[in-house]
Design an enzyme around this catalytic site. Structure first.
Site, PDB file in Angstrom:
ATOM      1  CG  LEU A  84      -1.972  -1.043   1.355  1.00 47.14           C
ATOM      2  CD1 LEU A  84      -1.781  -2.074   2.689  1.00 47.14           C
ATOM      3  CD2 LEU A  84      -3.336  -0.497   1.595  1.00 47.14           C
ATOM      4  CB  ALA A  85       4.278   2.061   0.724  1.00 47.54           C
ATOM      5  CB  THR A 133      -6.192   4.658  -7.439  1.00 47.12           C
ATOM      6  OG1 THR A 133      -7.108   5.074  -7.737  1.00 47.12           O
ATOM      7  CG2 THR A 133      -4.934   4.589  -8.270  1.00 47.12           C
ATOM      8  CG  ASP A 134     -11.586   4.930  -8.752  1.00 44.18           C
ATOM      9  OD1 ASP A 134     -10.748   5.550  -8.259  1.00 44.18           O
ATOM     10  OD2 ASP A 134     -12.698   5.209  -8.743  1.00 44.18           O
ATOM     11  CE1 TYR A 158      -1.954   7.818  -5.918  1.00 36.57           C
ATOM     12  CE2 TYR A 158      -4.247   8.428  -6.745  1.00 36.57           C
ATOM     13  CZ  TYR A 158      -3.480   7.569  -5.941  1.00 36.57           C
ATOM     14  OH  TYR A 158      -3.871   6.589  -5.285  1.00 36.57           O
ATOM     15  CB  ALA A 160       0.745   8.949 -14.861  1.00 39.62           C
ATOM     16  CE  LYS A 162      -1.399   3.086  -6.343  1.00 35.62           C
ATOM     17  NZ  LYS A 162      -0.717   2.483  -5.195  1.00 35.62           N
ATOM     18  CG  ASP A 288     -11.819  22.560 -11.603  1.00 31.32           C
ATOM     19  OD1 ASP A 288     -11.532  21.734 -10.691  1.00 31.32           O
ATOM     20  OD2 ASP A 288     -12.497  22.119 -12.703  1.00 31.32           O
TER      21      ASP A 288
END
Ligand code: NAD
Ligand code: TYD
Length: 352
Positions: A84-85, A133-134, A158, A160, A162, A288
């Protein structure tokens, strides 16, 4: 019978600490090692209740440092890894993409190398479980759901990083025969989440009567899952998932940000004894997030039909418990925002 040795990485973080607690309490026959660098997001104060359990130990190390990872694998003969790290916050990835490459990509490959080498010639019964992650699937329009077969299309540094790590895990399966399983989960919420993510940040700000910064038009959609249900899913997949498979995990629980924020304001007004509508006045629309994904929503029917997992807590129950936890643990919030838990570590572990 030999005890099983399980490495959990990132076990001092938000989701990892719930996974460590569940595994330590549920499997006294396992030796569980929690490897965590204790970055700003890691907090051993999340685990004081099991810190002295006989089947648990903590090791401070950096997964991006191959020497440290290999030393750990020399010390322990791991049967399985639950990984999970990670650097986990999209806004930070926009500021500093390389730190995400370092931990999420290089760190994952270091762990894969260590498993490949340690398990060479004896892969039977071993398992590398990668938590993802989704967000790797990119964004949805107003229709449809992410399936396990949805093509990867990450939009933030992030996601990319994962996505890249997910590909490495699969590649090690194909190339070296490494037994692996991957899950892609939707947004988690619950106790002990660092107050940079939407729900804990807004609970904190409502309590302190600070502005609630809503990105863009607030019509972005996320699919929220209670963290303890994610930990239950991880336990299930680690023990019952099939090698080489991917499982999507989600809450069957889509919310537009602004609707969720209004719900949260209402719960907080009630809990804090404020007049209805008081906290909504704190809502402030701000610039945004660049590359902001419009909608995430998971089709979690595979894990439900194949492994029998589904969320056990409704959003109303989970959110109420979460608010309650943050209100009762204002010291925790103060400590993580002031970095005091770093002192806690030094006190507990000295310079180790
Ligand atoms: P988190 O940021 O709360 O925790 C991450 C942990 O990893 C921290 O304890 C940190 O100290 C540790 N860490 C960071 N860099 C490290 C390094 N180089 N070496 C060793 N340890 C390091 O994250 P989280 O929300 O608990 O997410 C855990 C995992 O689940 C991540 O892989 C994330 O991508 C994934 N995930 C999170 C969510 C979510 O909503 N939070 C949803 C789906 C998937
Ligand atoms: P976040 O908790 O950062 O999770 P993710 O970006 O990984 O989904 O954000 C959830 C949603 O809330 C996302 O659409 C961005 C939005 N958001 C805000 O509007 N304001 C904020 O201050 C934050 C942190 C998030």
């Amino acid at each position: 019978m030999m005890k099983k040795h399980i490495l959990i990485t990132g076990g001092a973080g938000f989701i990892g600490s719930h996974v460590v607690r569940l595994m330590v309490n549920r499997y006294p026959e396992y030796e569980i090692v929690n490897l965590d660098l204790l970055t700003y997001a890691g907090n051993l104060g999340n685990l004081t209740d099991i810190a002295n359990a006989p089947n648990y130990q903590f090791v401070r190390a950096d997964i991006a440092d191959a020497v440290q990872v290999n030393e750990l694998f020399d010390r322990f003969a791991f049967d399985g890894v639950i990984h999970l790290a990670a650097e986990s916050h999209v806004d930070r990835s926009i500021e500093d993409p390389l730190s995400f490459v370092r931990t999420n990509v290089i760190g994952t490959v270091n762990l894969l190398n260590a498993c490949r080498d340690q398990w060479a010639g004896q892969m039977e019964g071993k398992r590398f479980y990668h938590i993802s992650t989704d967000e790797v699937y990119g964004t949805l329009g107003s229709e449809g759901l992410f399936m396990e077969t949805t093509a990867y299309d990450p939009n933030s540094p992030y996601s990319a990083s994962k996505a890249s790590s997910d590909h490495f895990v699969r590649a090690y399966g194909e190339t070296y025969g490494l037994p692996h399983v991957v899950t892609n989960c939707s947004n988690n919420y619950g106790p002990q989440q660092f107050p940079e993510k939407l729900i804990p940040l807004f609970i904190h700000n409502i309590k302190e009567e600070k502005a609630l910064p809503v990105y863009g038009d607030g019509m972005y959609t996320r699919d929220w899952l209670y963290v303890i249900d994610h930990a239950r899913a991880i336990d299930k997949v680690y023990h019952e998932g099939l090698n080489g498979e991917t499982y999507n995990i989600g809450g069957f629980n889509e919310w537009k940000n602004i609707d969720l924020i209004r719900l949260l304001c209402g719960i907080m007004d009630e809990k804090l004894g404020r007049v209805t509508g008081h906290s909504e006045k704190l809502i402030t629309y701000v610039k945004d997030r660049p590359g902001h994904d419009r909608r995430y929503a998971i089709d979690a029917s595979k894990i439900k039909s194949e492994l029998g997992w589904e969320p056990s807590v409704t959003f109303e129950e989970g959110l109420a418990e979460t608010v309650e936890w943050y209100l009762e643990n204002s010291e925790w919030l103060k400590n993580v925002t002031s970095g005091e838990y770093q002192q806690y570590y030094d006190q507990m572990y000295g310079s180790r």
